[in-house]
Design a protein around this motif. Structure first.
Motif, PDB file in Angstrom:
ATOM      1  N   ALA A  35       0.823  -1.209   0.000  1.00 37.79           N
ATOM      2  CA  ALA A  35       0.000   0.000   0.000  1.00 37.79           C
ATOM      3  C   ALA A  35       0.856   1.258   0.000  1.00 37.79           C
ATOM      4  CB  ALA A  35      -0.938  -0.008   1.210  1.00 37.79           C
ATOM      5  N   PHE A  36       1.917   1.255   0.815  1.00 39.50           N
ATOM      6  CA  PHE A  36       2.757   2.446   0.908  1.00 39.50           C
ATOM      7  C   PHE A  36       3.494   2.708  -0.399  1.00 39.50           C
ATOM      8  CE2 PHE A  36       6.802   4.550   1.994  1.00 39.50           C
ATOM      9  CZ  PHE A  36       6.292   5.728   2.510  1.00 39.50           C
ATOM     10  N   GLN A  37       3.962   1.653  -1.061  1.00 40.07           N
ATOM     11  CA  GLN A  37       4.669   1.836  -2.327  1.00 40.07           C
ATOM     12  C   GLN A  37       3.728   2.336  -3.419  1.00 40.07           C
ATOM     13  OE1 GLN A  37       7.884   1.801  -2.867  1.00 40.07           O
ATOM     14  NE2 GLN A  37       8.252   1.301  -0.718  1.00 40.07           N
ATOM     15  N   MET A  38       2.510   1.822  -3.468  1.00 40.33           N
ATOM     16  CA  MET A  38       1.534   2.334  -4.430  1.00 40.33           C
ATOM     17  C   MET A  38       1.242   3.802  -4.161  1.00 40.33           C
ATOM     18  SD  MET A  38      -1.280  -0.647  -5.205  1.00 40.33           S
ATOM     19  CE  MET A  38      -1.867  -0.796  -3.514  1.00 40.33           C
ATOM     20  N   LEU A  39       1.101   4.140  -2.870  1.00 37.29           N
ATOM     21  CA  LEU A  39       0.820   5.519  -2.493  1.00 37.29           C
ATOM     22  C   LEU A  39       1.987   6.434  -2.843  1.00 37.29           C
ATOM     23  CD1 LEU A  39      -1.267   7.350  -1.129  1.00 37.29           C
ATOM     24  CD2 LEU A  39      -0.189   6.835   1.062  1.00 37.29           C
ATOM     25  N   ALA A  40       3.230   5.941  -2.670  1.00 35.25           N
ATOM     26  CA  ALA A  40       4.404   6.758  -2.991  1.00 35.25           C
ATOM     27  C   ALA A  40       4.457   7.083  -4.476  1.00 35.25           C
ATOM     28  CB  ALA A  40       5.675   6.025  -2.557  1.00 35.25           C
ATOM     29  N   VAL A  41       4.167   6.086  -5.327  1.00 33.18           N
ATOM     30  CA  VAL A  41       4.156   6.326  -6.768  1.00 33.18           C
ATOM     31  C   VAL A  41       3.068   7.336  -7.130  1.00 33.18           C
ATOM     32  CG1 VAL A  41       3.647   5.285  -9.007  1.00 33.18           C
ATOM     33  CG2 VAL A  41       5.174   4.132  -7.413  1.00 33.18           C
ATOM     34  N   ALA A  42       1.877   7.134  -6.569  1.00 32.76           N
ATOM     35  CA  ALA A  42       0.759   8.030  -6.883  1.00 32.76           C
ATOM     36  C   ALA A  42       1.045   9.452  -6.415  1.00 32.76           C
ATOM     37  CB  ALA A  42      -0.527   7.508  -6.245  1.00 32.76           C
ATOM     38  N   MET A  43       1.551   9.598  -5.195  1.00 29.89           N
ATOM     39  CA  MET A  43       1.871  10.937  -4.689  1.00 29.89           C
ATOM     40  C   MET A  43       2.958  11.601  -5.525  1.00 29.89           C
ATOM     41  SD  MET A  43       1.794  10.991  -0.514  1.00 29.89           S
ATOM     42  CE  MET A  43       3.119   9.774  -0.338  1.00 29.89           C
ATOM     43  N   ALA A 182      -7.639   4.223  -4.100  1.00 28.41           N
ATOM     44  CA  ALA A 182      -8.600   3.293  -3.514  1.00 28.41           C
ATOM     45  C   ALA A 182      -7.939   1.943  -3.219  1.00 28.41           C
ATOM     46  CB  ALA A 182      -9.796   3.103  -4.449  1.00 28.41           C
ATOM     47  N   ALA A 183      -7.072   1.482  -4.129  1.00 32.50           N
ATOM     48  CA  ALA A 183      -6.362   0.221  -3.895  1.00 32.50           C
ATOM     49  C   ALA A 183      -5.452   0.325  -2.676  1.00 32.50           C
ATOM     50  CB  ALA A 183      -5.559  -0.158  -5.134  1.00 32.50           C
ATOM     51  N   CYS A 184      -4.812   1.475  -2.500  1.00 30.69           N
ATOM     52  CA  CYS A 184      -3.984   1.696  -1.308  1.00 30.69           C
ATOM     53  C   CYS A 184      -4.816   1.553  -0.036  1.00 30.69           C
ATOM     54  CB  CYS A 184      -3.358   3.095  -1.344  1.00 30.69           C
ATOM     55  SG  CYS A 184      -2.173   3.348  -2.669  1.00 30.69           S
ATOM     56  N   ALA A 185      -5.983   2.150  -0.032  1.00 31.60           N
ATOM     57  CA  ALA A 185      -6.849   2.104   1.149  1.00 31.60           C
ATOM     58  C   ALA A 185      -7.244   0.662   1.480  1.00 31.60           C
ATOM     59  CB  ALA A 185      -8.092   2.958   0.917  1.00 31.60           C
ATOM     60  N   LEU A 186      -7.582  -0.136   0.471  1.00 29.59           N
ATOM     61  CA  LEU A 186      -7.967  -1.528   0.708  1.00 29.59           C
ATOM     62  C   LEU A 186      -6.812  -2.335   1.289  1.00 29.59           C
ATOM     63  CD1 LEU A 186     -10.079  -2.303  -2.503  1.00 29.59           C
ATOM     64  CD2 LEU A 186     -10.920  -2.103  -0.151  1.00 29.59           C
ATOM     65  N   ALA A 187      -5.606  -2.126   0.746  1.00 27.07           N
ATOM     66  CA  ALA A 187      -4.455  -2.875   1.242  1.00 27.07           C
ATOM     67  C   ALA A 187      -4.122  -2.491   2.680  1.00 27.07           C
ATOM     68  CB  ALA A 187      -3.253  -2.639   0.327  1.00 27.07           C
ATOM     69  N   PHE A 188      -4.198  -1.194   3.015  1.00 24.46           N
ATOM     70  CA  PHE A 188      -3.941  -0.770   4.395  1.00 24.46           C
ATOM     71  C   PHE A 188      -4.968  -1.381   5.345  1.00 24.46           C
ATOM     72  CE2 PHE A 188      -1.507   3.138   2.879  1.00 24.46           C
ATOM     73  CZ  PHE A 188      -0.308   2.735   3.446  1.00 24.46           C
ATOM     74  N   ALA A 189      -6.234  -1.437   4.927  1.00 28.81           N
ATOM     75  CA  ALA A 189      -7.282  -2.007   5.777  1.00 28.81           C
ATOM     76  C   ALA A 189      -7.038  -3.492   6.024  1.00 28.81           C
ATOM     77  CB  ALA A 189      -8.654  -1.792   5.131  1.00 28.81           C
ATOM     78  N   ALA A 190      -6.619  -4.223   4.982  1.00 25.65           N
ATOM     79  CA  ALA A 190      -6.334  -5.655   5.150  1.00 25.65           C
ATOM     80  C   ALA A 190      -5.131  -5.863   6.072  1.00 25.65           C
ATOM     81  CB  ALA A 190      -6.076  -6.295   3.785  1.00 25.65           C
ATOM     82  N   ALA A 191      -4.111  -5.014   5.939  1.00 27.61           N
ATOM     83  CA  ALA A 191      -2.937  -5.117   6.814  1.00 27.61           C
ATOM     84  C   ALA A 191      -3.321  -4.886   8.266  1.00 27.61           C
ATOM     85  CB  ALA A 191      -1.878  -4.104   6.378  1.00 27.61           C
ATOM     86  N   ALA A 192      -4.194  -3.915   8.513  1.00 30.43           N
ATOM     87  CA  ALA A 192      -4.638  -3.619   9.878  1.00 30.43           C
ATOM     88  C   ALA A 192      -5.362  -4.816  10.486  1.00 30.43           C
ATOM     89  CB  ALA A 192      -5.545  -2.390   9.880  1.00 30.43           C
TER      90      ALA A 192
END
Length: 422
Positions: A35-43, A182-192
């Protein structure tokens, strides 16, 4: 009180592949890193598309670093006083909320550069708490004898996510920014969800009174251990000077003349090399002279950085980044194993927090340094100077920290001798 897992009841613990706690630990590392890597690319692509400024890319890294720097002493004490699984789960939910805000802002058209900096700072603050909590979980999940092997596989979890995450983030961002966030959010939720259900072999750390001495005990311990101090500081300055990750959007768009999918591939190349290196180390651990192996890895890291800076061909760039990642993972595994094997569990959270600060300094502050120097000299020259500086740091540290250079084992010599006697 934590109920010991079935694995804890046996004196002959199962292999890592059959350890339920390690499976869930591995899963949450993969999902959170993905999730963090996807978010880093998007940001990164989003802020560069809005500003067309390498300096703005550096500011994203600075925004993530500042909360980590300010919270270091706090997060370590929290990790040593409270359930580390719960800390990780809460942090991942905060990161999930940040990703949802990115998605909503993109849909509504109100996601501006200043807001990206604010959200990056929120993610940085959450990761400041998450990193030491997750890192200090591992000794409570697997037996001590399996820690170096587990550390290598844990590193491979990060690198697997670092391969898939940037490529997937670039692909999704090519479709649209909203699907990526949205994919980042789903992955973070699953990790939690996974973090909160990791079975532990031992009880959570006892809540010690908060004193000025206890708050600074992590720093004091590291200062008393020249091998650990040398490893942490070597990795800090090497990645601080040699990190070219923040400038990948500039290379992808302006030097290699490619798009967001190519950016994802460039970020994945580093992780692909690191994954190969971590799998190799998992099967062939560094049992002899790990300090020298770390120095060699940093020197190769600097050489690969220079090769990347000289390249105008995407294939050559991908190969250079793969070598860079493979060499960097040697430093990561040695540093992490030294911290986990040479630190008492009651202070592991605080030492891991300082370790996370060193990592954050080298990564996030390194991104700011890269953006700043690229604004002055241009992206290619900044990367070349950084690679040369990395090699110089490794050679200098070999003289400044002979204990690290000459260390023969990841564990303390007296601990190793006691284990051999028993």
């Amino acid at each position: 009180m934590t109920t010991p897992s079935p694995e804890a009841a046996s004196d002959d613990p199962p292999r890592l592949s059959r350890n339920r706690g390690f499976q869930r630990f591995y899963g949450t590392r993969v999902l959170s890193s993905l999730a963090f890597q996807m978010l880093a690319v998007a940001m990164g692509w989003h802020i560069y598309a809005l500003t067309h400024s390498a300096f703005a890319l550096g500011l994203v890294g600075l925004a993530q670093f500042l909360p980590m720097f300010c919270l270091t002493l706090v997060v370590g004490h929290v990790a040593d006083r409270y359930d580390r699984r719960r800390i990780a789960s809460v942090c991942q939910l905060i990161e999930c909320a940040a990703a949802l805000t990115f998605a909503a802002g993109t849909v509504g058209g109100w996601l501006s550069a200043p807001l990206i900096y604010v959200l990056a700072a929120c993610v940085g603050a959450a990761r400041a708490f998450e990193s030491p909590a997750i890192s200090s979980l591992l000794p409570g999940v697997v037996p001590r004898a399996q820690l170096p092997n587990a550390t290598a596989w844990s590193t491979s979890a990060n690198q697997t996510a670092n391969i898939v995450g940037p490529a997937l983030g670039g692909l999704l961002y090519g479709i649209g920014a909203t699907p990526a966030y949205a994919a980042c959010a789903l992955a973070f939720a699953a990790a939690a969800t996974l973090s909160g259900t990791i079975p532990m072999r031992a009880k959570p750390p006892a809540r010690t009174p908060v004193t000025l001495e206890s708050v600074f005990s992590g720093i004091a311990f590291i200062r008393s251990q020249p091998v650990i101090l040398g490893a942490l500081s070597l990795d800090l300055f090497a990645v601080l000077f040699g990190g070219a990750t923040a400038l990948l959007p500039v290379f992808a768009r302006d030097i290699l003349h490619a798009g967001p999918i190519a950016l994802g591939l460039l970020r994945s190349a580093t992780a692909a090399g690191a994954l190969a290196g971590s799998i190799w180390l998992a099967h062939f651990p560094l049992r002899r002279r790990p300090g020298l192996a770390m120095f060699g890895g940093v020197i190769v890291f600097g050489c690969a950085t220079i090769a990347f800076g000289l390249s105008h061909n995407i294939v050559v760039s991908l190969m250079a980044l793969a070598v860079l990642g493979a060499s960097d993972v040697v430093s990561v595994v040695v540093r992490t194993s030294l911290v986990q094997l040479r630190t008492p569990d009651e202070t592991l959270g605080r030492v891991s927090a300082v370790n996370s600060l060193f990592i954050g300094t080298s990564n996030q502050l390194g991104e700011f340094e890269s953006g700043l120097t690229a604004g002055w000299w241009g992206a290619q020259r900044a990367v070349l100077v950084g690679g040369a500086a990395t090699i110089c740091v490794a050679l200098l540290w070999m003289r400044l920290f002979p204990a690290l250079r000459d260390t023969r084992s990841l564990e303390r010599e007296e601990t190793r001798a006691t284990a051999s006697a028993n």
